[in-house]
Design a protein around this motif. Structure first.
Motif, PDB file in Angstrom:
ATOM      1  N   PHE A 123       0.849  -1.191   0.000  1.00 37.53           N
ATOM      2  CA  PHE A 123       0.000   0.000   0.000  1.00 37.53           C
ATOM      3  C   PHE A 123       0.881   1.236   0.000  1.00 37.53           C
ATOM      4  CE2 PHE A 123      -3.522  -2.735   1.363  1.00 37.53           C
ATOM      5  CZ  PHE A 123      -4.578  -2.153   0.674  1.00 37.53           C
ATOM      6  N   GLU A 124       0.428   2.248  -0.739  1.00 36.71           N
ATOM      7  CA  GLU A 124       1.179   3.484  -0.910  1.00 36.71           C
ATOM      8  C   GLU A 124       0.174   4.636  -0.964  1.00 36.71           C
ATOM      9  OE1 GLU A 124       3.953   5.048  -4.570  1.00 36.71           O
ATOM     10  OE2 GLU A 124       4.268   2.988  -3.883  1.00 36.71           O
ATOM     11  N   GLY A 125       0.579   5.777  -0.456  1.00 32.62           N
ATOM     12  CA  GLY A 125      -0.268   6.959  -0.514  1.00 32.62           C
ATOM     13  C   GLY A 125       0.489   8.137  -1.086  1.00 32.62           C
ATOM     14  N   CYS A 126      -0.156   9.287  -1.130  1.00 34.65           N
ATOM     15  CA  CYS A 126       0.459  10.478  -1.728  1.00 34.65           C
ATOM     16  C   CYS A 126      -0.156  11.723  -1.108  1.00 34.65           C
ATOM     17  CB  CYS A 126       0.223  10.467  -3.242  1.00 34.65           C
ATOM     18  SG  CYS A 126       0.912  11.896  -4.107  1.00 34.65           S
ATOM     19  N   LEU A 127       0.681  12.695  -0.805  1.00 39.73           N
ATOM     20  CA  LEU A 127       0.196  13.943  -0.223  1.00 39.73           C
ATOM     21  C   LEU A 127      -0.711  14.701  -1.183  1.00 39.73           C
ATOM     22  CD1 LEU A 127       3.456  15.206   1.537  1.00 39.73           C
ATOM     23  CD2 LEU A 127       1.503  14.018   2.566  1.00 39.73           C
ATOM     24  N   SER A 128      -0.597  14.427  -2.481  1.00 39.69           N
ATOM     25  CA  SER A 128      -1.451  15.100  -3.465  1.00 39.69           C
ATOM     26  C   SER A 128      -2.744  14.336  -3.743  1.00 39.69           C
ATOM     27  CB  SER A 128      -0.679  15.320  -4.779  1.00 39.69           C
ATOM     28  OG  SER A 128       0.332  16.287  -4.604  1.00 39.69           O
ATOM     29  N   VAL A 129      -2.898  13.176  -3.108  1.00 34.70           N
ATOM     30  CA  VAL A 129      -4.142  12.401  -3.204  1.00 34.70           C
ATOM     31  C   VAL A 129      -4.551  12.062  -1.769  1.00 34.70           C
ATOM     32  CG1 VAL A 129      -5.304  10.452  -4.327  1.00 34.70           C
ATOM     33  CG2 VAL A 129      -3.248  11.423  -5.355  1.00 34.70           C
ATOM     34  N   PRO A 130      -4.913  13.074  -0.979  1.00 31.25           N
ATOM     35  CA  PRO A 130      -5.110  12.859   0.453  1.00 31.25           C
ATOM     36  C   PRO A 130      -6.286  11.936   0.755  1.00 31.25           C
ATOM     37  CG  PRO A 130      -5.858  15.054  -0.188  1.00 31.25           C
ATOM     38  CD  PRO A 130      -5.141  14.478  -1.384  1.00 31.25           C
ATOM     39  N   TRP A 132      -6.413   8.565   0.734  1.00 30.75           N
ATOM     40  CA  TRP A 132      -6.513   7.287   0.028  1.00 30.75           C
ATOM     41  C   TRP A 132      -5.160   6.589  -0.053  1.00 30.75           C
ATOM     42  CZ3 TRP A 132     -11.289   5.610  -1.425  1.00 30.75           C
ATOM     43  CH2 TRP A 132     -12.314   6.564  -1.443  1.00 30.75           C
ATOM     44  N   GLN A 133      -5.214   5.263  -0.184  1.00 35.33           N
ATOM     45  CA  GLN A 133      -4.031   4.452  -0.440  1.00 35.33           C
ATOM     46  C   GLN A 133      -4.409   3.336  -1.411  1.00 35.33           C
ATOM     47  OE1 GLN A 133      -1.620   3.280   3.026  1.00 35.33           O
ATOM     48  NE2 GLN A 133      -2.883   4.653   4.269  1.00 35.33           N
ATOM     49  N   ALA A 134      -3.397   2.823  -2.109  1.00 28.56           N
ATOM     50  CA  ALA A 134      -3.617   1.696  -3.015  1.00 28.56           C
ATOM     51  C   ALA A 134      -2.317   0.908  -3.121  1.00 28.56           C
ATOM     52  CB  ALA A 134      -4.059   2.171  -4.399  1.00 28.56           C
ATOM     53  N   VAL A 135      -2.444  -0.351  -3.492  1.00 29.04           N
ATOM     54  CA  VAL A 135      -1.270  -1.205  -3.639  1.00 29.04           C
ATOM     55  C   VAL A 135      -0.582  -0.901  -4.968  1.00 29.04           C
ATOM     56  CG1 VAL A 135      -0.467  -3.587  -3.903  1.00 29.04           C
ATOM     57  CG2 VAL A 135      -2.184  -3.018  -2.163  1.00 29.04           C
ATOM     58  N   VAL A 136       0.712  -0.689  -4.901  1.00 26.78           N
ATOM     59  CA  VAL A 136       1.522  -0.399  -6.084  1.00 26.78           C
ATOM     60  C   VAL A 136       2.674  -1.391  -6.130  1.00 26.78           C
ATOM     61  CG1 VAL A 136       2.853   1.337  -7.330  1.00 26.78           C
ATOM     62  CG2 VAL A 136       0.982   2.062  -5.831  1.00 26.78           C
ATOM     63  N   ALA A 137       2.825  -2.056  -7.263  1.00 25.83           N
ATOM     64  CA  ALA A 137       3.985  -2.923  -7.479  1.00 25.83           C
ATOM     65  C   ALA A 137       5.101  -2.084  -8.091  1.00 25.83           C
ATOM     66  CB  ALA A 137       3.622  -4.084  -8.393  1.00 25.83           C
ATOM     67  N   LEU A 187      -7.808   0.140  -4.000  1.00 26.20           N
ATOM     68  CA  LEU A 187      -7.988   1.516  -3.522  1.00 26.20           C
ATOM     69  C   LEU A 187      -8.812   1.529  -2.241  1.00 26.20           C
ATOM     70  CD1 LEU A 187      -7.381   4.500  -4.235  1.00 26.20           C
ATOM     71  CD2 LEU A 187      -9.600   4.561  -5.389  1.00 26.20           C
ATOM     72  N   SER A 188      -8.251   2.103  -1.197  1.00 27.18           N
ATOM     73  CA  SER A 188      -8.871   2.096   0.130  1.00 27.18           C
ATOM     74  C   SER A 188      -8.656   3.436   0.810  1.00 27.18           C
ATOM     75  CB  SER A 188      -8.241   1.002   1.013  1.00 27.18           C
ATOM     76  OG  SER A 188      -8.303  -0.273   0.405  1.00 27.18           O
ATOM     77  N   THR A 189      -9.598   3.800   1.658  1.00 28.02           N
ATOM     78  CA  THR A 189      -9.400   4.999   2.464  1.00 28.02           C
ATOM     79  C   THR A 189      -8.307   4.726   3.498  1.00 28.02           C
ATOM     80  OG1 THR A 189     -11.028   4.347   4.120  1.00 28.02           O
ATOM     81  CG2 THR A 189     -11.824   5.652   2.228  1.00 28.02           C
ATOM     82  N   ASN A 190      -7.724   5.783   4.007  1.00 22.43           N
ATOM     83  CA  ASN A 190      -6.737   5.612   5.081  1.00 22.43           C
ATOM     84  C   ASN A 190      -7.336   4.857   6.257  1.00 22.43           C
ATOM     85  OD1 ASN A 190      -4.809   6.990   3.611  1.00 22.43           O
ATOM     86  ND2 ASN A 190      -5.077   8.923   4.702  1.00 22.43           N
ATOM     87  N   GLU A 191      -8.622   5.152   6.535  1.00 17.89           N
ATOM     88  CA  GLU A 191      -9.284   4.502   7.660  1.00 17.89           C
ATOM     89  C   GLU A 191      -9.423   2.998   7.419  1.00 17.89           C
ATOM     90  OE1 GLU A 191     -10.102   8.764   7.631  1.00 17.89           O
ATOM     91  OE2 GLU A 191     -10.368   7.220   6.095  1.00 17.89           O
ATOM     92  N   ALA A 192      -9.760   2.619   6.185  1.00 20.16           N
ATOM     93  CA  ALA A 192      -9.896   1.197   5.865  1.00 20.16           C
ATOM     94  C   ALA A 192      -8.556   0.483   5.953  1.00 20.16           C
ATOM     95  CB  ALA A 192     -10.503   1.022   4.479  1.00 20.16           C
ATOM     96  N   ALA A 205      -5.406  -8.291   1.756  1.00 21.25           N
ATOM     97  CA  ALA A 205      -6.173  -7.336   0.951  1.00 21.25           C
ATOM     98  C   ALA A 205      -6.368  -7.864  -0.460  1.00 21.25           C
ATOM     99  CB  ALA A 205      -5.456  -5.987   0.923  1.00 21.25           C
ATOM    100  N   ALA A 206      -5.319  -8.469  -1.020  1.00 24.03           N
ATOM    101  CA  ALA A 206      -5.432  -9.004  -2.372  1.00 24.03           C
ATOM    102  C   ALA A 206      -6.517 -10.094  -2.449  1.00 24.03           C
ATOM    103  CB  ALA A 206      -4.093  -9.578  -2.823  1.00 24.03           C
ATOM    104  N   GLU A 207      -6.545 -10.952  -1.443  1.00 23.94           N
ATOM    105  CA  GLU A 207      -7.537 -12.041  -1.443  1.00 23.94           C
ATOM    106  C   GLU A 207      -8.947 -11.476  -1.250  1.00 23.94           C
ATOM    107  OE1 GLU A 207      -8.578 -16.197   0.917  1.00 23.94           O
ATOM    108  OE2 GLU A 207      -6.785 -15.052   1.437  1.00 23.94           O
TER     109      GLU A 207
END
Length: 214
Positions: A123-130, A132-137, A187-192, A205-207
């Motif tokens: 999981f990775e996030g970004c200050l310009s996409v506050p 949210w997080q998503a898994v990035v390979a 794609l998930s909220t920070n809370e999730a 999460a993948a499963e």
């Protein structure tokens, strides 16, 4: 659509940005500056102004807080970024993610290339996409070339989490957001993420969300 501000010399734009003092406003996804390749740095700011700009980037990154910040994230289309990660984690997270401390660095005109074919997905996030997080390979190991703020050459291999950080920030300088490389089903909220997916690796999460890992 462009504004008068877009046509100002970059040095004037930076001076204007710094005039307010304190952390700089961070540009959010949807603004064109985040989707354009940046201009290579070639002395446009001069040594003194560059030093002030770098210090403002560092202050803004730490205040956010984040582990990296690229110039376009504060509206300046120059190929400059800062990175720093104190890595306040322990145990299995250190081992699985390779999250080790990354001292403060300034990256000027950075480019990276993979070392080997290994990839790692987290999981990775970004200050310009506050929010949210998503898994990035990403490449597990990269060679980064460029220079620092004093013009000293940079040619270094990064692995683990530091490799992820420098890829993320260098991507910003090419107009690429982490979402462009993400598994969107993750794609998930920070809370999730905090409630459900705080494990060191995203296998659960993948499963549950139905996506594949490399």
């Amino acid at each position: 659509m462009t504004s008068v501000h877009d046509h100002m010399p970059l040095a004037e734009r930076v001076e204007e940005l710094l005039a307010a003092g304190g952390p700089l406003p961070i540009v959010a996804a949807g603004q064109p500056v985040l989707r354009r390749a940046t201009e290579p740095y070639d002395g446009q700011l001069g040594p003194a102004l560059l030093a002030r700009f770098v210090e403002a980037l560092r202050l803004t990154m730490r205040a956010a807080p984040g582990v990296g910040l690229a110039a376009p994230q504060v509206g300046i289309p120059l190929r400059i970024a800062v990175v720093e990660d104190p890595a306040p984690v322990a145990g299995e997270i250190v081992t699985v993610r390779g999250r080790v401390p990354l001292p403060f660095r300034v990256l000027v005109n950075p480019v990276y290339e993979p070392v080997g074919g290994a990839r790692a997905a987290f999981f990775e996030g970004c200050l310009s996409v506050p929010g949210w997080q998503a898994v990035v390979a990403r490449h597990a190991e990269v060679r980064l070339r460029g220079s620092d703020e004093a013009g000293r050459p940079l040619d270094e291999v990064f692995t683990g989490w530091p490799a992820r950080i420098v890829q993320h920030e260098t991507d910003h300088l090419d107009g690429t957001l982490y979402l462009d490389r993400a598994e969107l089903r993750s794609l998930s909220t920070n809370e999730a993420v905090a409630a459900l997916w705080s494990q060191p690796a995203p296998a659960a999460a993948a499963e549950a969300l139905g996506f594949e890992l490399p």
